[in-house]
Design a protein around this motif. Sequence first.
Motif, PDB file in Angstrom:
ATOM      1  N   ASP A   1       0.865  -1.181   0.000  1.00  0.00           N
ATOM      2  CA  ASP A   1       0.000   0.000   0.000  1.00  0.00           C
ATOM      3  C   ASP A   1       0.903   1.233   0.000  1.00  0.00           C
ATOM      4  N   GLU A   2       1.097   1.830  -1.163  1.00  0.00           N
ATOM      5  CA  GLU A   2       2.023   2.956  -1.293  1.00  0.00           C
ATOM      6  C   GLU A   2       1.556   4.157  -0.491  1.00  0.00           C
ATOM      7  N   GLY A   3       0.246   4.425  -0.516  1.00  0.00           N
ATOM      8  CA  GLY A   3      -0.259   5.575   0.229  1.00  0.00           C
ATOM      9  C   GLY A   3      -0.055   5.433   1.721  1.00  0.00           C
ATOM     10  N   LEU A   4      -0.320   4.232   2.247  1.00  0.00           N
ATOM     11  CA  LEU A   4      -0.144   4.011   3.685  1.00  0.00           C
ATOM     12  C   LEU A   4       1.321   4.143   4.076  1.00  0.00           C
ATOM     13  N   LEU A   5       2.228   3.566   3.289  1.00  0.00           N
ATOM     14  CA  LEU A   5       3.644   3.637   3.630  1.00  0.00           C
ATOM     15  C   LEU A   5       4.168   5.073   3.549  1.00  0.00           C
ATOM     16  N   SER A   6       3.708   5.827   2.550  1.00  0.00           N
ATOM     17  CA  SER A   6       4.147   7.226   2.455  1.00  0.00           C
ATOM     18  C   SER A   6       3.657   8.034   3.644  1.00  0.00           C
ATOM     19  N   ASP A   7       2.423   7.814   4.044  1.00  0.00           N
ATOM     20  CA  ASP A   7       1.869   8.548   5.179  1.00  0.00           C
ATOM     21  C   ASP A   7       2.590   8.178   6.467  1.00  0.00           C
ATOM     22  N   VAL A   8       2.880   6.875   6.641  1.00  0.00           N
ATOM     23  CA  VAL A   8       3.570   6.445   7.857  1.00  0.00           C
ATOM     24  C   VAL A   8       4.979   7.024   7.905  1.00  0.00           C
ATOM     25  N   ALA A   9       5.693   6.989   6.776  1.00  0.00           N
ATOM     26  CA  ALA A   9       7.061   7.509   6.762  1.00  0.00           C
ATOM     27  C   ALA A   9       7.096   9.005   7.053  1.00  0.00           C
ATOM     28  N   ALA A  10       6.128   9.747   6.524  1.00  0.00           N
ATOM     29  CA  ALA A  10       6.117  11.194   6.745  1.00  0.00           C
ATOM     30  C   ALA A  10       5.739  11.553   8.182  1.00  0.00           C
ATOM     31  N   ARG A  11       4.781  10.848   8.748  1.00  0.00           N
ATOM     32  CA  ARG A  11       4.298  11.191  10.087  1.00  0.00           C
ATOM     33  C   ARG A  11       5.161  10.619  11.197  1.00  0.00           C
ATOM     34  N   SER A  12       5.962   9.586  10.880  1.00  0.00           N
ATOM     35  CA  SER A  12       6.742   8.944  11.934  1.00  0.00           C
ATOM     36  C   SER A  12       8.124   9.550  12.129  1.00  0.00           C
ATOM     37  N   LEU A  13       8.605  10.379  11.183  1.00  0.00           N
ATOM     38  CA  LEU A  13       9.961  10.917  11.297  1.00  0.00           C
ATOM     39  C   LEU A  13      10.184  11.678  12.599  1.00  0.00           C
ATOM     40  N   PRO A  14       9.295  12.592  13.024  1.00  0.00           N
ATOM     41  CA  PRO A  14       9.563  13.310  14.281  1.00  0.00           C
ATOM     42  C   PRO A  14       9.396  12.445  15.521  1.00  0.00           C
ATOM     43  N   ARG A  15       8.772  11.264  15.392  1.00  0.00           N
ATOM     44  CA  ARG A  15       8.435  10.475  16.576  1.00  0.00           C
ATOM     45  C   ARG A  15       9.102   9.110  16.571  1.00  0.00           C
ATOM     46  N   LEU A  16      10.170   8.931  15.818  1.00  0.00           N
ATOM     47  CA  LEU A  16      10.837   7.633  15.795  1.00  0.00           C
ATOM     48  C   LEU A  16      11.418   7.259  17.155  1.00  0.00           C
ATOM     49  N   GLY A  17      11.772   8.253  17.949  1.00  0.00           N
ATOM     50  CA  GLY A  17      12.315   7.953  19.265  1.00  0.00           C
ATOM     51  C   GLY A  17      11.313   7.329  20.211  1.00  0.00           C
ATOM     52  N   SER A  18      10.020   7.508  19.966  1.00  0.00           N
ATOM     53  CA  SER A  18       8.988   6.935  20.846  1.00  0.00           C
ATOM     54  C   SER A  18       8.533   5.557  20.386  1.00  0.00           C
ATOM     55  N   PHE A  19       9.062   5.055  19.298  1.00  0.00           N
ATOM     56  CA  PHE A  19       8.654   3.748  18.802  1.00  0.00           C
ATOM     57  C   PHE A  19       9.281   2.637  19.643  1.00  0.00           C
ATOM     58  N   ALA A  20       8.496   1.612  19.901  1.00  0.00           N
ATOM     59  CA  ALA A  20       9.040   0.425  20.548  1.00  0.00           C
ATOM     60  C   ALA A  20       9.991  -0.285  19.579  1.00  0.00           C
ATOM     61  N   PRO A  21      10.950  -1.068  20.088  1.00  0.00           N
ATOM     62  CA  PRO A  21      11.901  -1.731  19.179  1.00  0.00           C
ATOM     63  C   PRO A  21      11.239  -2.597  18.124  1.00  0.00           C
ATOM     64  N   ASP A  22      10.210  -3.365  18.506  1.00  0.00           N
ATOM     65  CA  ASP A  22       9.573  -4.236  17.515  1.00  0.00           C
ATOM     66  C   ASP A  22       8.804  -3.431  16.474  1.00  0.00           C
ATOM     67  N   ALA A  23       8.226  -2.283  16.889  1.00  0.00           N
ATOM     68  CA  ALA A  23       7.484  -1.458  15.940  1.00  0.00           C
ATOM     69  C   ALA A  23       8.422  -0.787  14.929  1.00  0.00           C
ATOM     70  N   LEU A  24       9.556  -0.257  15.407  1.00  0.00           N
ATOM     71  CA  LEU A  24      10.500   0.376  14.488  1.00  0.00           C
ATOM     72  C   LEU A  24      11.116  -0.652  13.544  1.00  0.00           C
ATOM     73  N   ALA A  25      11.452  -1.826  14.064  1.00  0.00           N
ATOM     74  CA  ALA A  25      12.006  -2.876  13.212  1.00  0.00           C
ATOM     75  C   ALA A  25      10.987  -3.333  12.174  1.00  0.00           C
ATOM     76  N   GLY A  26       9.731  -3.452  12.583  1.00  0.00           N
ATOM     77  CA  GLY A  26       8.693  -3.854  11.642  1.00  0.00           C
ATOM     78  C   GLY A  26       8.468  -2.816  10.555  1.00  0.00           C
ATOM     79  N   LEU A  27       8.531  -1.523  10.916  1.00  0.00           N
ATOM     80  CA  LEU A  27       8.336  -0.469   9.921  1.00  0.00           C
ATOM     81  C   LEU A  27       9.481  -0.456   8.904  1.00  0.00           C
ATOM     82  N   VAL A  28      10.721  -0.619   9.380  1.00  0.00           N
ATOM     83  CA  VAL A  28      11.865  -0.656   8.453  1.00  0.00           C
ATOM     84  C   VAL A  28      11.757  -1.867   7.539  1.00  0.00           C
TER      85      VAL A  28
END
Length: 569
Positions: free
Chosen positions: A190-217
Amino acid sequence: MLNHTLRATCFNACSSRQIQMHARTPAFMHGTWVHGRISPAHPGCIVQRRPFMTIQAARHVPLVKIREKLPSKLRRKPKYQDEPRVIRVMPGTPEFPGRMLVEVNSANGPRALEALIDQWGPQLPVQHVTAALSRLAGWSSAGGLTPQQERSLSRCAQRCKLLLGQVVGEGEPLELARAAYSLYRLGDYDEGLLSDVAARSLPRLGSFAPDALAGLVAALGGARHPVPGVWLERACLEVYARLPRYSAQDLASVVYGLARLGHQPSEAWLAGVLSRFREAASVAGANAPSFVKLIWGLATMEARPSFNWMAAFLGEARARIDGLRARELATLVWASAKLGHTPDPLFADSWYRCATRAAPNFTPAALVEAIAGAARCRLGAPGAAPAKWVAAMLARTRELLPQLSATQQARLLWSFAVLRVAPDELWMDAYMEASEASVATAPTEALVDAAWAFARLRYQPSEAWVEAACAKVTASLPGITAPQLGVLLWSWRSVQLDPPLPWLAAWEQAAGQAYGRAALKDVAALLEQLQQQQGVRQSASEGGPVLDNRGALPQPAAAAGAAAGRGRG
């Protein structure tokens, strides 16, 4: 028989049940009442009996015992079946969100979850949809579903994707990251979902749990979604800052995703990740696919782990190698070969055993990759491949030969030659039949590999294959290198092939124009030997002396250099 029975007559509307109860009293059973007297137990009953007769109490036990219900092993357990359930709860009530989350997490299969999504989908928030996608991804990875469950899983995944698109603006980046990873595991991009997640998650990557950040990458890398370099650098920084909190599976997902995205981390970052992975895998454990993901990512990044780290890594992987599938077994040896590491004999024995068992499940590409990887990393001693593995691979490759491309066919034959596996004549006939149809489209490198393999296996190809190969080489002479031409000429001389003199003259002229003096010296010597060999055969056909040219096979410097550069044995 009638004289030995007791008969009770009840007056005053006594029920038969009461008479039976009185008849079981001890006084009645021992016959203490005389003929014609009123029963003391019930005034409305007159007991008649013959004098001097007693009654013995007897318990009638049936010879065949019929169970009222089946044993627990045979009893149907509907609460564990994948069946839709009726849920009585009203939307808008305080208990609705919690009840729905419990129902999603406790669904027994895709059918039950599909019925739940169909009934309550529009009322579910992002958290519930993400949980449903996670359950679907888990069932899809585990396998073992019936065709009906697979259809339900596909429909439910599409429905959840549509629901997620409606509420994507309301979700937190953490929930959206987990949803993107679940869609990646389901094979949905889903290109739209991935683009939205990448744009909105940049300022908040520090609050991601390890499994969530690994899953997103891993999700971004699995889809090869274009991501800004700033985002990747920030993600690597967050991972490095919290390395002790990452498990082995999380680190493998991160390395895999970065490799798929083409990002090259720093040497310090890779060293820290490798050290943490070794510690986490040995202490907390790791599943088998995480080892394949990590070593594939390292090979793609062209990293260079130390010998000790690779030895320990393959030792841990050997303990879990039974859990790998055919494709993962092929990737494991391919990556080991690309990293320049030769596994130990214990790992080789375990790999050969698992590959033999998984032979029917190999796809054409995975099969060629597995055999070529075993050849390139020198798996086991030369010529010491187990007989069961050789028989399984030859049988499987013979089935898949028509489906292989010209490059794959050449790599396959080259791998057998390096492993010193000599196929039988029936296999070689099937190979020649499949290769003749694709030799016209084969690249020059594939033709050189095939010719070298023919020479090592002492097999002379068919005339049709030789003619097509000569025409292909003649057409590509301006682009062929001197070592490649040297290996090609040496191979044909080794199996006593006689290319036509016009082609040899054309190759000599083209080689003189394309190559320098140093490279041309060895090529010219081979060309001269081939011309002499062809002249000897012509004189033999006219009755002249026959010379034996199958003694020592000198390898020219160009051929030897090409063989060493290409990893040939």
